[in-house]
Design an enzyme around this catalytic site. Structure first.
Site, short mmCIF file in Angstrom:
data_model
loop_
_atom_site.label_atom_id
_atom_site.label_comp_id
_atom_site.label_asym_id
_atom_site.label_seq_id
_atom_site.Cartn_x
_atom_site.Cartn_y
_atom_site.Cartn_z
N LYS A 86 6.44 0.97 0.87
CA LYS A 86 7.12 1.48 2.07
C LYS A 86 8.10 0.42 2.59
CE LYS A 86 4.79 3.81 5.15
NZ LYS A 86 3.71 4.08 6.13
C1 E4P Z 1 4.26 6.60 8.45
O1 E4P Z 1 5.00 6.12 7.61
C2 E4P Z 1 4.01 5.92 9.71
O2 E4P Z 1 3.49 4.67 9.36
C3 E4P Z 1 3.02 6.60 10.61
O3 E4P Z 1 2.77 7.92 10.22
C4 E4P Z 1 3.39 6.53 12.05
O4 E4P Z 1 2.48 7.29 12.80
P1 E4P Z 1 2.27 7.07 14.37
O5 E4P Z 1 3.51 7.49 15.06
O6 E4P Z 1 1.10 7.96 14.71
O7 E4P Z 1 1.95 5.62 14.56
#
Ligand code: E4P
Length: 226
Positions: A86
C-alpha cells in the site's frame, strides 16, 4: 466484489474467516498501532492463517519514493509474493508506484480522496486503488460517488486497475458499491458483522425451530425426529 477484512486482530480474523466469504486482509499503520504488537510478528501470523494464495495488503511508512521502494521489497520478502504494497498517492508515492509496478510488485494505491488521485495511480500501474469512502463523506464530499467515478474512469480509459473501496461505516455504503460492481471492498470487522445482523431474521429462525419442536419435541432436528 472481493471482500477483505480491514484489521490485524488475529482472533477477529479467525472468527470472521470462519463464517464469511473472505478474500484477504488489509492493514494500515494505524490499525497495527491500535493492535499494539510487533508488526511483522502479527502480519506473519496472519499470513500463516490465510495461506499463501490470499491477499495481504501492507502499507509502507517512508515519505520518499526511494524509502518506499526499499520497504516494499522487505515486506514482500517477509510476507510472500501475494502481498500488496500500500502506497499513499502523493507525488513521491506515484513515483514509487510507477517504479515498483514495472518491477512486478503488486501495488495498492491508498489514501485516495479524489478521482484524479485514482486515475493517476491506475495509470502508474497500481493493481488496486483505495478511495476512503467514509472519510470522504466526512469532508462533506460524496465517498460513494468518488469510488464509482474512479471505477468508471478505469473502464473508460482501459486501465486495468480495480477499485478497492475502504473506510466503510455502514452496510448501505457496502451494498451500494457491491451493486455497482466495484472490484473489492475492505471492511472493518464490526461493519462486516453488521452486514448480516438482523433481529427479524433471528425471530423468523426461532419461530421455525419452536414450531418444529412443537411437532417433534425439544432439541429435535431432521436428524432425529420420528
Ligand atoms: C484502507 O486502505 C484504509 O487504511 C482504511 O480502510 C481506512 O479506514 P478508516 O477510515 O476506518 O480508518
Amino acid at each position: 466484489m472481493k471482500f477483505l477484512i480491514d484489521d490485524v486482530n488475529i482472533e477477529k480474523i479467525r472468527d470472521i474467516y470462519d463464517k464469511f466469504p473472505i478474500d484477504g486482509i488489509t492493514s494500515n499503520p494505524s490499525i497495527l498501532s491500535r493492535y499494539g504488537k510487533q508488526p511483522y510478528k502479527v502480519l506473519k501470523e496472519i499470513r500463516e492463517f490465510i495461506g499463501e494464495e490470499a491477499e495481504l495488503h501492507v502499507q509502507v511508512i517512508s515519505e520518499k519514493a526511494e524509502g518506499m521502494i526499499v520497504e516494499a521489497y522487505k515486506i514482500v520478502q517477509e510476507l510472500g509474493e501475494n502481498t500488496y504494497i500500500k502506497i499513499p498517492v502523493t507525488r513521491e508515492g506515484l513515483k514509487a508506484i510507477k517504479i515498483l509496478s514495472k518491477e512486478n510488485i503488486n501495488i495498492t494505491a491508498t489514501a485516495i480522496y479524489t478521482q484524479m488521485q485514482g486515475y493517476l495511480a491506475g495509470k502508474a500501474g497500481a493493481k488496486y486503488a483505495a478511495p476512503y469512502v467514509n472519510r470522504i463523506d466526512n469532508l462533506g464530499a460524496d465517498g460513494i460517488k468518488t469510488a464509482k467515478e474512479i471505477h468508471d474512469i478505469y473502464k473508460n480509459n482501459n486501465i486495468n486497475t480495480q477499485v478497492l473501496a475502504a473506510s466503510f461505516k455502514n452496510s448501505q455504503q457496502v451494498l451500494e458499491l457491491c451493486r455497482y460492481g466495484i472490484g473489492a471492498a475492505t471492511i472493518a470487522p464490526e461493519v462486516i458483522e453488521g452486514l448480516i445482523k438482523n433481529p427479524t431474521v433471528d425471530m423468523a429462525v426461532k419461530a421455525f425451530k419452536d414450531d418444529f419442536e412443537k411437532l417433534c419435541g425439544e432439541e429435535k432436528s431432521m436428524l432425529n425426529c420420528k
